[in-house]
Write a protein that holds these residues in place. Structure first.
Motif, PDB file in Angstrom:
ATOM      1  N   TYR B 110      -3.706  15.246 -10.772  1.00  0.00           N
ATOM      2  CA  TYR B 110      -2.993  14.216 -10.371  1.00  0.00           C
ATOM      3  C   TYR B 110      -2.368  14.420  -8.889  1.00  0.00           C
ATOM      4  CZ  TYR B 110      -4.198  11.607 -14.236  1.00  0.00           C
ATOM      5  OH  TYR B 110      -4.719  10.740 -15.448  1.00  0.00           O
ATOM      6  N   ARG B 151      -7.053  10.152  -8.103  1.00  0.00           N
ATOM      7  CA  ARG B 151      -6.254   9.957  -9.239  1.00  0.00           C
ATOM      8  C   ARG B 151      -4.837  10.183  -8.812  1.00  0.00           C
ATOM      9  NH1 ARG B 151      -8.169  13.583 -13.318  1.00  0.00           N
ATOM     10  NH2 ARG B 151      -7.375  12.587 -14.922  1.00  0.00           N
ATOM     11  N   MET B 166       7.672  -1.132  -6.647  1.00  0.00           N
ATOM     12  CA  MET B 166       6.539  -2.075  -6.694  1.00  0.00           C
ATOM     13  C   MET B 166       5.623  -1.952  -5.631  1.00  0.00           C
ATOM     14  SD  MET B 166       6.448  -2.286 -10.089  1.00  0.00           S
ATOM     15  CE  MET B 166       4.766  -3.179  -9.849  1.00  0.00           C
ATOM     16  N   ALA B 169       3.571   0.789  -5.259  1.00  0.00           N
ATOM     17  CA  ALA B 169       2.581   0.820  -6.458  1.00  0.00           C
ATOM     18  C   ALA B 169       1.523   0.021  -5.968  1.00  0.00           C
ATOM     19  CB  ALA B 169       3.177   0.367  -7.662  1.00  0.00           C
ATOM     20  N   ASN B 170       2.040  -1.317  -5.325  1.00  0.00           N
ATOM     21  CA  ASN B 170       1.033  -2.326  -5.179  1.00  0.00           C
ATOM     22  C   ASN B 170       0.095  -1.794  -3.842  1.00  0.00           C
ATOM     23  OD1 ASN B 170       1.172  -5.014  -6.404  1.00  0.00           O
ATOM     24  ND2 ASN B 170       3.342  -4.331  -6.257  1.00  0.00           N
ATOM     25  N   ILE B 173      -2.433   0.975  -5.728  1.00  0.00           N
ATOM     26  CA  ILE B 173      -3.490   0.608  -7.181  1.00  0.00           C
ATOM     27  C   ILE B 173      -4.786   0.252  -6.436  1.00  0.00           C
ATOM     28  CG2 ILE B 173      -3.709  -1.027  -8.760  1.00  0.00           C
ATOM     29  CD1 ILE B 173      -0.368  -0.578  -9.512  1.00  0.00           C
ATOM     30  N   PRO B 174      -4.966  -0.689  -5.390  1.00  0.00           N
ATOM     31  CA  PRO B 174      -6.063  -1.159  -4.909  1.00  0.00           C
ATOM     32  C   PRO B 174      -6.929  -0.096  -4.225  1.00  0.00           C
ATOM     33  CG  PRO B 174      -4.337  -2.573  -4.371  1.00  0.00           C
ATOM     34  CD  PRO B 174      -3.863  -1.406  -4.676  1.00  0.00           C
ATOM     35  N   ARG B 175      -6.544   0.964  -3.783  1.00  0.00           N
ATOM     36  CA  ARG B 175      -6.990   1.916  -3.190  1.00  0.00           C
ATOM     37  C   ARG B 175      -7.320   3.324  -3.887  1.00  0.00           C
ATOM     38  NH1 ARG B 175      -3.525  -0.755   0.032  1.00  0.00           N
ATOM     39  NH2 ARG B 175      -4.107  -1.405   2.007  1.00  0.00           N
ATOM     40  N   HIS B 176      -7.303   3.296  -5.007  1.00  0.00           N
ATOM     41  CA  HIS B 176      -7.334   4.515  -5.868  1.00  0.00           C
ATOM     42  C   HIS B 176      -8.056   4.275  -7.268  1.00  0.00           C
ATOM     43  CE1 HIS B 176      -5.215   7.280  -3.030  1.00  0.00           C
ATOM     44  NE2 HIS B 176      -4.607   6.205  -2.719  1.00  0.00           N
ATOM     45  N   LYS B 177      -8.883   5.013  -7.914  1.00  0.00           N
ATOM     46  CA  LYS B 177      -9.420   4.969  -8.918  1.00  0.00           C
ATOM     47  C   LYS B 177      -8.265   4.778 -10.161  1.00  0.00           C
ATOM     48  CE  LYS B 177     -13.784   4.991  -7.960  1.00  0.00           C
ATOM     49  NZ  LYS B 177     -14.333   3.427  -7.876  1.00  0.00           N
ATOM     50  N   GLU B 178      -7.341   5.519 -10.323  1.00  0.00           N
ATOM     51  CA  GLU B 178      -6.265   5.419 -11.347  1.00  0.00           C
ATOM     52  C   GLU B 178      -4.911   5.501 -10.699  1.00  0.00           C
ATOM     53  OE1 GLU B 178      -6.677   8.312 -14.369  1.00  0.00           O
ATOM     54  OE2 GLU B 178      -4.911   7.595 -15.338  1.00  0.00           O
ATOM     55  N   VAL B 179      -4.079   4.879 -10.928  1.00  0.00           N
ATOM     56  CA  VAL B 179      -2.782   5.130 -10.525  1.00  0.00           C
ATOM     57  C   VAL B 179      -1.729   5.089 -11.941  1.00  0.00           C
ATOM     58  CG1 VAL B 179      -0.805   4.478  -9.135  1.00  0.00           C
ATOM     59  CG2 VAL B 179      -2.956   4.236  -8.282  1.00  0.00           C
ATOM     60  N   ARG B 180      -0.994   6.084 -12.032  1.00  0.00           N
ATOM     61  CA  ARG B 180      -0.449   6.233 -13.387  1.00  0.00           C
ATOM     62  C   ARG B 180       0.934   5.905 -13.027  1.00  0.00           C
ATOM     63  NH1 ARG B 180      -2.267  11.054 -17.766  1.00  0.00           N
ATOM     64  NH2 ARG B 180      -0.504  10.119 -18.805  1.00  0.00           N
ATOM     65  N   VAL B 181       1.476   5.071 -13.153  1.00  0.00           N
ATOM     66  CA  VAL B 181       2.868   4.702 -12.661  1.00  0.00           C
ATOM     67  C   VAL B 181       3.701   4.702 -13.731  1.00  0.00           C
ATOM     68  CG1 VAL B 181       4.133   2.604 -11.557  1.00  0.00           C
ATOM     69  CG2 VAL B 181       1.517   2.502 -11.477  1.00  0.00           C
ATOM     70  N   PHE B 182       4.944   5.490 -13.658  1.00  0.00           N
ATOM     71  CA  PHE B 182       5.940   5.951 -14.698  1.00  0.00           C
ATOM     72  C   PHE B 182       7.177   5.258 -13.889  1.00  0.00           C
ATOM     73  CE2 PHE B 182       2.902   9.431 -14.706  1.00  0.00           C
ATOM     74  CZ  PHE B 182       2.641   9.480 -16.324  1.00  0.00           C
TER      75      PHE B 182
END
Lengths: 277, 277
Positions: B110, B151, B166, B169-170, B173-182
């Motif tokens: 990632y 990713r 946030m 994160a916002n 998220i719409p710009r990537h296949k997967e976002v793992r938000v910790f």
């Protein structure tokens, strides 16, 4: 009146691919409607003898079953294969992806949240892949009373609005240790939505063409309706009411991912013939 | 004038733990300030002979080095161990967590995005654990020109505001296949922030007590300042200006996670003695 098509509209990659697969498999049957457009399905039946069955148990050994773009539940697919049915998979690859994610994440111990319509065939299929179950939601309110694990995997129906998806993500992230947000909304959906947003801002009247049970068409209509109060969702030219265009200067047109070009062209021709003279 | 403390304020679990560790290790030295509060550090030096060094190379074999709550870069920790320094780790467990996440996610392929202050010791430490590097950002604008993988793993400085996190994160998220938000913002931070939000809405004057370089205190001040225009960030009672309280009816008080109770008490006493008579 000026008539203009949105920059992106209509058939997406997955639908084009599925229709090609159906056309290449004459005398087969699809299990459930291949795409959410009854006119195109009638054309496939008439020109390519591709039938339609609503019951997977109707397929016998040796029958050819075309799997719809929306995919089907995992156990039903297995049953078809177990019964030696010749399965031709026209599931959109962008739908196969969330199916795989659900299975992998469920088996990796994540709680699965699916943003979408529980009654939609795509979501019935996607949900079935979550080995230990999944919860389908349409808004943050649906999450309020759930007892969830600390680790969440979030997937979306491919045809949803990204803004609505983000509302669900924004609810979950502050409340959990880890939220894996998979952006499974497909690019065609995204591009068609962006284009309808753009054109509906300047249109006096908007015509959105697509099946009444087509999820992506309903989303296009919802966006159009936000910006243009004279927005109409029609299936084909027979649904047109020419009174809608009275005193209007700019008519914008878009169509769902399962709307064939020939229907769009019929609509444009009908408006031109009946309004623009 | 009524004086009221926020429902949650001051020393968090990680700070209490670190001070206990320091008190239990007389005649040691911390590498960098144990916590961002110079008064408490002076107390530890005077009462427990716990020194302070700003250079990890100053520690020799057999010396006892207490690692600060904010953690230190991975290579420096290794160097101390290689040099047979007796390492006593007072890194807050809530900081160890994003360090581990950075390492695991980086090694899993990632791209790592850290939301926080690049110059803050916690973030210098956390970033150092990303085996293949990480990017530190403070807002979505910092992401605009980056070329990132599909990713993404996203972690936050433990003391940041969740609303600001946030926003990042916002954007992703719409710009990537997967976002793992910790969600690595610690609970104490979250609770202190919620409490300061609540009290600052009803206060005429707000006093936020904590080190000037304390990240979490700065965030508390920022929230307080959003709701109460008479908000002041002080280190101790010597920074008070009693003119602030003129004609005020309600004074709210909060303090950062590294502010000891005895300093808070001194501030309350000073206000009571000088204003409430």
């Amino acid at each position: 009146m000026h008539i203009e098509l949105a920059e992106n509209y209509g058939f997406c990659f997955g639908v084009k691919r599925a229709i090609k697969i159906a056309e290449d498999n004459k005398n087969s049957s699809t299990y459930g409607p291949l795409i959410h457009n009854s006119k195109e399905i009638a054309r496939l039946e008439q020109d390519f003898k591709v039938g339609l069955s609503d019951d997977h148990k109707s397929f016998k050994a040796g029958d050819k079953a075309v799997i719809r773009t929306h995919g089907i539940p995992k156990n039903e697919l297995q049953e078809l294969k177990d019964n030696k049915v010749d399965v031709v998979d026209a599931t959109c690859p962008y739908v196969t992806k969330p199916q795989q994610i659900c299975q992998e994440m469920s088996e990796a111990g994540y709680d699965i949240i699916i943003f979408g319509d529980e009654a939609h065939p795509e979501i019935k299929g996607v949900k079935s892949y979550a080995t230990y179950g999944a919860t389908v939601v349409t808004c943050p309110k649906d999450l309020e009373d759930l007892k969830l694990k600390e680790r969440i995997a979030l997937v979306a129906q491919t045809t949803r609005k990204v803004e609505d998806y983000m509302e669900v993500a924004n609810y979950l992230i502050p409340r959990h240790k880890e939220v894996r947000v998979f952006n499974t909304i497909c690019n065609a959906t995204f591009e068609n939505q962006e284009a309808v947003r753009k054109i509906s801002k300047k249109a006096d009247v908007m015509i959105i063409i697509g099946g009444k049970n087509s999820s992506n068409t309903k989303q296009l209509f919802s966006i159009s309706d936000d910006y243009c109060q004279n927005s109409y969702h029609i299936e084909d030219e027979n649904d047109l009411d020419y009174g809608w265009f009275k005193d209007k200067l700019f008519c914008g047109i878009s169509a769902g991912a399962s709307t064939p070009d020939w229907i769009i062209q019929n609509v444009v021709n009908s408006i031109q013939e009946n309004v623009n003279k």
